[in-house]
Design a protein around this motif. Structure first.
Motif, PDB file in Angstrom:
ATOM      1  N   LEU A  63       3.513   0.677  -3.527  1.00  0.00           N
ATOM      2  CA  LEU A  63       3.135   2.093  -3.523  1.00  0.00           C
ATOM      3  C   LEU A  63       2.309   2.457  -2.286  1.00  0.00           C
ATOM      4  CD1 LEU A  63       2.325   2.644  -7.294  1.00  0.00           C
ATOM      5  CD2 LEU A  63       4.340   3.400  -6.026  1.00  0.00           C
ATOM      6  N   LEU A  64       1.422   1.565  -1.847  1.00  0.00           N
ATOM      7  CA  LEU A  64       0.623   1.833  -0.650  1.00  0.00           C
ATOM      8  C   LEU A  64       1.471   1.860   0.609  1.00  0.00           C
ATOM      9  CD1 LEU A  64      -2.693  -0.155  -1.111  1.00  0.00           C
ATOM     10  CD2 LEU A  64      -2.407   2.304  -0.915  1.00  0.00           C
ATOM     11  N   ALA A  65       2.545   1.074   0.636  1.00  0.00           N
ATOM     12  CA  ALA A  65       3.399   1.031   1.820  1.00  0.00           C
ATOM     13  C   ALA A  65       4.122   2.347   2.043  1.00  0.00           C
ATOM     14  CB  ALA A  65       4.407  -0.103   1.691  1.00  0.00           C
ATOM     15  N   ASP A  66       4.272   3.143   0.992  1.00  0.00           N
ATOM     16  CA  ASP A  66       4.997   4.412   1.105  1.00  0.00           C
ATOM     17  C   ASP A  66       4.047   5.611   0.970  1.00  0.00           C
ATOM     18  OD1 ASP A  66       7.356   5.772   1.551  1.00  0.00           O
ATOM     19  OD2 ASP A  66       7.703   6.087  -0.597  1.00  0.00           O
ATOM     20  N   SER A  67       2.750   5.377   1.160  1.00  0.00           N
ATOM     21  CA  SER A  67       1.790   6.455   0.978  1.00  0.00           C
ATOM     22  C   SER A  67       1.306   6.996   2.325  1.00  0.00           C
ATOM     23  CB  SER A  67       0.583   5.947   0.178  1.00  0.00           C
ATOM     24  OG  SER A  67      -0.176   5.058   0.970  1.00  0.00           O
ATOM     25  N   LEU A  68       0.426   7.955   2.267  1.00  0.00           N
ATOM     26  CA  LEU A  68      -0.161   8.509   3.483  1.00  0.00           C
ATOM     27  C   LEU A  68      -1.119   7.540   4.159  1.00  0.00           C
ATOM     28  CD1 LEU A  68      -0.915  12.136   2.245  1.00  0.00           C
ATOM     29  CD2 LEU A  68       0.925  11.407   3.755  1.00  0.00           C
TER      30      LEU A  68
ATOM     31  N   LEU B 126      -0.573  -6.270  -8.181  1.00  0.00           N
ATOM     32  CA  LEU B 126      -0.658  -6.425  -6.726  1.00  0.00           C
ATOM     33  C   LEU B 126       0.657  -6.076  -6.045  1.00  0.00           C
ATOM     34  CD1 LEU B 126      -2.766  -9.689  -6.428  1.00  0.00           C
ATOM     35  CD2 LEU B 126      -3.478  -7.362  -5.891  1.00  0.00           C
ATOM     36  N   LEU B 127       1.783  -6.508  -6.633  1.00  0.00           N
ATOM     37  CA  LEU B 127       3.084  -6.176  -6.053  1.00  0.00           C
ATOM     38  C   LEU B 127       3.353  -4.685  -6.109  1.00  0.00           C
ATOM     39  CD1 LEU B 127       5.305  -9.089  -7.376  1.00  0.00           C
ATOM     40  CD2 LEU B 127       4.614  -8.660  -5.029  1.00  0.00           C
ATOM     41  N   LEU B 128       3.103  -4.073  -7.253  1.00  0.00           N
ATOM     42  CA  LEU B 128       3.337  -2.637  -7.401  1.00  0.00           C
ATOM     43  C   LEU B 128       2.382  -1.835  -6.523  1.00  0.00           C
ATOM     44  CD1 LEU B 128       4.924  -0.435  -8.858  1.00  0.00           C
ATOM     45  CD2 LEU B 128       3.195  -0.480 -10.641  1.00  0.00           C
ATOM     46  N   GLY B 129       1.122  -2.256  -6.466  1.00  0.00           N
ATOM     47  CA  GLY B 129       0.156  -1.568  -5.616  1.00  0.00           C
ATOM     48  C   GLY B 129       0.521  -1.649  -4.148  1.00  0.00           C
ATOM     49  N   GLY B 130       0.966  -2.800  -3.688  1.00  0.00           N
ATOM     50  CA  GLY B 130       1.388  -2.950  -2.307  1.00  0.00           C
ATOM     51  C   GLY B 130       2.615  -2.112  -1.989  1.00  0.00           C
TER      52      GLY B 130
ATOM     53  N   VAL C 261      -2.831   3.956   8.420  1.00  0.00           N
ATOM     54  CA  VAL C 261      -4.196   3.441   8.524  1.00  0.00           C
ATOM     55  C   VAL C 261      -4.214   1.934   8.224  1.00  0.00           C
ATOM     56  CG1 VAL C 261      -6.510   3.605   7.544  1.00  0.00           C
ATOM     57  CG2 VAL C 261      -5.155   5.670   7.876  1.00  0.00           C
ATOM     58  N   ILE C 262      -3.484   1.534   7.201  1.00  0.00           N
ATOM     59  CA  ILE C 262      -3.424   0.122   6.839  1.00  0.00           C
ATOM     60  C   ILE C 262      -2.741  -0.676   7.947  1.00  0.00           C
ATOM     61  CG2 ILE C 262      -2.472  -1.531   5.186  1.00  0.00           C
ATOM     62  CD1 ILE C 262      -2.773   0.692   3.058  1.00  0.00           C
ATOM     63  N   GLU C 263      -1.661  -0.126   8.490  1.00  0.00           N
ATOM     64  CA  GLU C 263      -0.946  -0.831   9.566  1.00  0.00           C
ATOM     65  C   GLU C 263      -1.832  -0.996  10.795  1.00  0.00           C
ATOM     66  OE1 GLU C 263       3.119  -0.504  12.216  1.00  0.00           O
ATOM     67  OE2 GLU C 263       2.639   1.067  10.775  1.00  0.00           O
ATOM     68  N   ALA C 264      -2.602   0.038  11.134  1.00  0.00           N
ATOM     69  CA  ALA C 264      -3.500  -0.063  12.287  1.00  0.00           C
ATOM     70  C   ALA C 264      -4.592  -1.095  12.055  1.00  0.00           C
ATOM     71  CB  ALA C 264      -4.112   1.297  12.579  1.00  0.00           C
ATOM     72  N   ALA C 265      -5.100  -1.168  10.822  1.00  0.00           N
ATOM     73  CA  ALA C 265      -6.162  -2.123  10.520  1.00  0.00           C
ATOM     74  C   ALA C 265      -5.634  -3.557  10.512  1.00  0.00           C
ATOM     75  CB  ALA C 265      -6.792  -1.788   9.162  1.00  0.00           C
ATOM     76  N   VAL C 266      -4.425  -3.749  10.022  1.00  0.00           N
ATOM     77  CA  VAL C 266      -3.866  -5.101   9.922  1.00  0.00           C
ATOM     78  C   VAL C 266      -3.381  -5.599  11.267  1.00  0.00           C
ATOM     79  CG1 VAL C 266      -1.979  -6.432   8.889  1.00  0.00           C
ATOM     80  CG2 VAL C 266      -3.270  -4.835   7.502  1.00  0.00           C
ATOM     81  N   SER C 267      -2.840  -4.719  12.095  1.00  0.00           N
ATOM     82  CA  SER C 267      -2.247  -5.165  13.351  1.00  0.00           C
ATOM     83  C   SER C 267      -3.273  -5.484  14.437  1.00  0.00           C
ATOM     84  CB  SER C 267      -1.260  -4.112  13.867  1.00  0.00           C
ATOM     85  OG  SER C 267      -1.951  -2.926  14.194  1.00  0.00           O
ATOM     86  N   GLU C 268      -4.511  -5.125  14.256  1.00  0.00           N
ATOM     87  CA  GLU C 268      -5.529  -5.405  15.272  1.00  0.00           C
ATOM     88  C   GLU C 268      -6.048  -6.799  15.178  1.00  0.00           C
ATOM     89  OE1 GLU C 268      -8.598  -2.505  15.170  1.00  0.00           O
ATOM     90  OE2 GLU C 268      -7.287  -0.945  15.876  1.00  0.00           O
TER      91      GLU C 268
END
Length: 52
Positions: free
Chosen positions: A36-41, A30-34, A45-52
């Motif tokens: 890697l996702l934070a620095d991906s394309l 979970l730590l490694l996946g998070g 999309v994740i930031e927009a989904a979480v911030s709403e």
């Protein structure tokens, strides 16, 4: 009282590991996946989904 986000995450993570006792490999994945996702394309999309 202003508490830094990193401290809050550290406390919540420590309590979660102590109370739920997940396997260490799951915590590492979970730590490694998070990380890697934070620095991906997909990060905007994740930031927009979480911030709403």
């Amino acid at each position: 009282m202003d508490v830094p986000l990193w401290f809050t995450l550290l406390v919540v993570g420590a309590l979660g590991i102590k109370l739920i006792r997940p396997p260490w490999w799951l915590v590492a994945v979970l730590l490694l996946g998070g990380f890697l996702l934070a620095d991906s394309l997909l990060a905007p999309v994740i930031e927009a989904a979480v911030s709403e």
